[in-house]
Design a protein around this motif. Structure first.
Motif, PDB file in Angstrom:
ATOM      1  N   GLY A   1       0.782  -1.229   0.000  1.00  0.00           N
ATOM      2  CA  GLY A   1       0.000   0.000   0.000  1.00  0.00           C
ATOM      3  C   GLY A   1       0.808   1.271   0.000  1.00  0.00           C
ATOM      4  O   GLY A   1       0.250   2.358   0.166  1.00  0.00           O
ATOM      5  N   LEU A   2       2.128   1.189  -0.231  1.00  0.00           N
ATOM      6  CA  LEU A   2       2.988   2.371  -0.222  1.00  0.00           C
ATOM      7  C   LEU A   2       4.040   2.280  -1.318  1.00  0.00           C
ATOM      8  O   LEU A   2       4.650   1.219  -1.515  1.00  0.00           O
ATOM      9  CB  LEU A   2       3.725   2.510   1.117  1.00  0.00           C
ATOM     10  N   ALA A   3       4.284   3.385  -2.001  1.00  0.00           N
ATOM     11  CA  ALA A   3       5.376   3.448  -2.973  1.00  0.00           C
ATOM     12  C   ALA A   3       5.833   4.887  -3.112  1.00  0.00           C
ATOM     13  O   ALA A   3       5.071   5.828  -2.878  1.00  0.00           O
ATOM     14  CB  ALA A   3       4.941   2.889  -4.326  1.00  0.00           C
ATOM     15  N   LEU A   4       7.079   5.041  -3.498  1.00  0.00           N
ATOM     16  CA  LEU A   4       7.692   6.364  -3.603  1.00  0.00           C
ATOM     17  C   LEU A   4       8.598   6.373  -4.813  1.00  0.00           C
ATOM     18  O   LEU A   4       9.326   5.411  -5.070  1.00  0.00           O
ATOM     19  CB  LEU A   4       8.473   6.637  -2.320  1.00  0.00           C
ATOM     20  N   GLU A   5       8.545   7.464  -5.595  1.00  0.00           N
ATOM     21  CA  GLU A   5       9.400   7.598  -6.762  1.00  0.00           C
ATOM     22  C   GLU A   5      10.349   8.776  -6.567  1.00  0.00           C
ATOM     23  O   GLU A   5       9.931   9.861  -6.158  1.00  0.00           O
ATOM     24  CB  GLU A   5       8.575   7.838  -8.024  1.00  0.00           C
ATOM     25  N   GLY A   6      11.615   8.552  -6.862  1.00  0.00           N
ATOM     26  CA  GLY A   6      12.601   9.616  -6.749  1.00  0.00           C
ATOM     27  C   GLY A   6      14.002   9.060  -6.872  1.00  0.00           C
ATOM     28  O   GLY A   6      14.212   7.840  -6.875  1.00  0.00           O
ATOM     29  N   PRO A   7      15.001   9.928  -6.972  1.00  0.00           N
ATOM     30  CA  PRO A   7      16.394   9.464  -7.074  1.00  0.00           C
ATOM     31  C   PRO A   7      16.816   8.708  -5.825  1.00  0.00           C
ATOM     32  O   PRO A   7      16.325   8.975  -4.724  1.00  0.00           O
ATOM     33  CB  PRO A   7      17.187  10.768  -7.214  1.00  0.00           C
ATOM     34  N   GLU A   8      17.736   7.770  -5.992  1.00  0.00           N
ATOM     35  CA  GLU A   8      18.265   7.053  -4.839  1.00  0.00           C
ATOM     36  C   GLU A   8      19.198   7.967  -4.041  1.00  0.00           C
ATOM     37  O   GLU A   8      19.645   8.995  -4.545  1.00  0.00           O
ATOM     38  CB  GLU A   8      19.002   5.793  -5.280  1.00  0.00           C
ATOM     39  N   PRO A   9      19.493   7.627  -2.793  1.00  0.00           N
ATOM     40  CA  PRO A   9      20.409   8.458  -2.007  1.00  0.00           C
ATOM     41  C   PRO A   9      21.762   8.618  -2.696  1.00  0.00           C
ATOM     42  O   PRO A   9      22.231   7.719  -3.382  1.00  0.00           O
ATOM     43  CB  PRO A   9      20.548   7.679  -0.691  1.00  0.00           C
ATOM     44  N   GLU A  10      22.360   9.772  -2.513  1.00  0.00           N
ATOM     45  CA  GLU A  10      23.665  10.038  -3.114  1.00  0.00           C
ATOM     46  C   GLU A  10      24.731   9.128  -2.496  1.00  0.00           C
ATOM     47  O   GLU A  10      24.746   8.929  -1.274  1.00  0.00           O
ATOM     48  CB  GLU A  10      24.072  11.493  -2.900  1.00  0.00           C
ATOM     49  N   PRO A  11      25.641   8.565  -3.303  1.00  0.00           N
ATOM     50  CA  PRO A  11      26.723   7.752  -2.735  1.00  0.00           C
ATOM     51  C   PRO A  11      27.711   8.622  -1.961  1.00  0.00           C
ATOM     52  O   PRO A  11      27.822   9.826  -2.199  1.00  0.00           O
ATOM     53  CB  PRO A  11      27.381   7.133  -3.973  1.00  0.00           C
ATOM     54  N   VAL A  12      28.403   7.996  -1.036  1.00  0.00           N
ATOM     55  CA  VAL A  12      29.429   8.696  -0.261  1.00  0.00           C
ATOM     56  C   VAL A  12      30.801   8.395  -0.858  1.00  0.00           C
ATOM     57  O   VAL A  12      30.945   7.523  -1.718  1.00  0.00           O
ATOM     58  CB  VAL A  12      29.384   8.275   1.225  1.00  0.00           C
ATOM     59  N   ASP A  13      31.802   9.109  -0.409  1.00  0.00           N
ATOM     60  CA  ASP A  13      33.177   8.878  -0.847  1.00  0.00           C
ATOM     61  C   ASP A  13      33.869   7.880   0.086  1.00  0.00           C
ATOM     62  O   ASP A  13      33.525   7.783   1.273  1.00  0.00           O
ATOM     63  CB  ASP A  13      33.968  10.182  -0.848  1.00  0.00           C
ATOM     64  N   LEU A  14      34.857   7.178  -0.436  1.00  0.00           N
ATOM     65  CA  LEU A  14      35.621   6.254   0.398  1.00  0.00           C
ATOM     66  C   LEU A  14      36.258   6.972   1.579  1.00  0.00           C
ATOM     67  O   LEU A  14      36.350   6.418   2.681  1.00  0.00           O
ATOM     68  CB  LEU A  14      36.707   5.566  -0.434  1.00  0.00           C
ATOM     69  N   ASP A  15      36.666   8.213   1.367  1.00  0.00           N
ATOM     70  CA  ASP A  15      37.317   8.968   2.429  1.00  0.00           C
ATOM     71  C   ASP A  15      36.368   9.301   3.577  1.00  0.00           C
ATOM     72  O   ASP A  15      36.813   9.703   4.662  1.00  0.00           O
ATOM     73  CB  ASP A  15      37.904  10.265   1.873  1.00  0.00           C
ATOM     74  N   ASP A  16      35.070   9.130   3.355  1.00  0.00           N
ATOM     75  CA  ASP A  16      34.097   9.405   4.415  1.00  0.00           C
ATOM     76  C   ASP A  16      34.060   8.299   5.470  1.00  0.00           C
ATOM     77  O   ASP A  16      33.479   8.495   6.548  1.00  0.00           O
ATOM     78  CB  ASP A  16      32.693   9.573   3.821  1.00  0.00           C
TER      79      ASP A  16
END
Length: 269
Positions: free
Chosen positions: A99-114
């Motif tokens: 009963g739920l759905a959401l459309e949008g970009p996926e979360p931004e990836p992080v850097d290895l240095d993070d």
């Protein structure tokens, strides 16, 4: 949840408005190829609670689920209410959307240095693990056992949406994910930062418990067929196996990841 409303303010609706597609088949057209849908209660609610997630395009819910969302998050913009059948038409066949759905970009990836190489910290690196259900289950286990993040390939890894997000049960929005073109070079960079890499290999001479020492570690898992590729394995500091005293040496990669994470999460001197 104020952050969701703030991100979508000023988009041609009065504050707190709820658009309704209830009973209107014309509102249930699938999006084009650029649409990134996630579905299921845990996945959608985690996305709404993630202030770092990029702006959402659509949020659709059945009437009961819409009431539950607004009880938890308050008035939500871009919320469309529709029957479960119409919602199903938006998504791939067989999607268990609850009963739920959401459309949008996926979360931004992080850097290895993070990724901070603190004592006891654990990262997972997946080498050519391509099945969305497996990757989703691995993300869920990684979040449950306190891993600092997961490293995926840029091209040979699924997107953080769809069946993967459903299997991850919200971990997509709770766990940092880095993407890299070259895993070997990524291991070199992580080594420079202070991480130690251990490749999981059923033919290794030592058990994982013998190799772990409490230092910040990257656990590298390969596909079920090929395992960790040779060049990637050569960039690991050590290899280790998961002991299987039952004699049935065939673990699904998601199950192997869960066992390895449990072992790595145990306190060590």
């Amino acid at each position: 949840m104020a952050s969701f409303s703030e991100r979508n303010a000023g988009r041609n609706r009065r504050p707190g408005a709820v658009s309704s597609a209830h009973g209107d088949p014309g509102k249930a057209r699938r999006s084009g190829p650029s649409g990134e849908w996630i579905w299921g209660v845990h996945a959608v609610e985690a996305a709404l609670a993630n202030p770092a997630r990029p702006a959402l395009r659509r949020l659709v819910a059945t009437p009961d689920r819409a009431r539950g969302l607004e009880t938890r998050f308050g008035p939500l913009k871009r919320l469309e209410i529709m029957d479960a059948g119409y919602l199903s038409r938006l998504l791939p066949a067989g999607a268990a959307h609850q009963g739920l759905a959401l459309e949008g970009p996926e979360p931004e990836p992080v850097d290895l240095d993070d990724f901070a190489p603190e004592p006891g910290a654990v990262l997972l690196m997946l080498d050519q693990v391509t099945d969305p259900g497996n990757v989703g289950a691995i993300l869920r286990s990684a979040a449950a056992f306190g891993a600092r993040g997961v490293i995926l390939q840029e091209r040979r890894a699924p997107r953080l949406s769809g069946a993967l997000a459903k299997a991850a049960a919200g971990a997509v929005d709770r766990l940092p994910v880095a993407r890299t073109v070259n895993l070997s070079r990524a291991l070199e960079r992580l080594s420079d930062l202070g991480w130690r890499a251990i490749g999981l290999d059923g033919g290794a001479s030592r058990d994982l418990s013998e190799v772990l020492d409490g230092a910040p570690v990257v656990l590298v898992l390969g596909s079920e067929g090929e395992g960790v590729r040779r060049l990637v394995a050569e960039h690991c500091d050590d290899t280790a196996r998961i002991p299987m005293p039952g004699g049935f040496e065939s673990l699904n990669v998601a199950a192997a990841a869960a066992v390895a994470l449990y072992e790595a999460a145990r306190p060590r001197r």
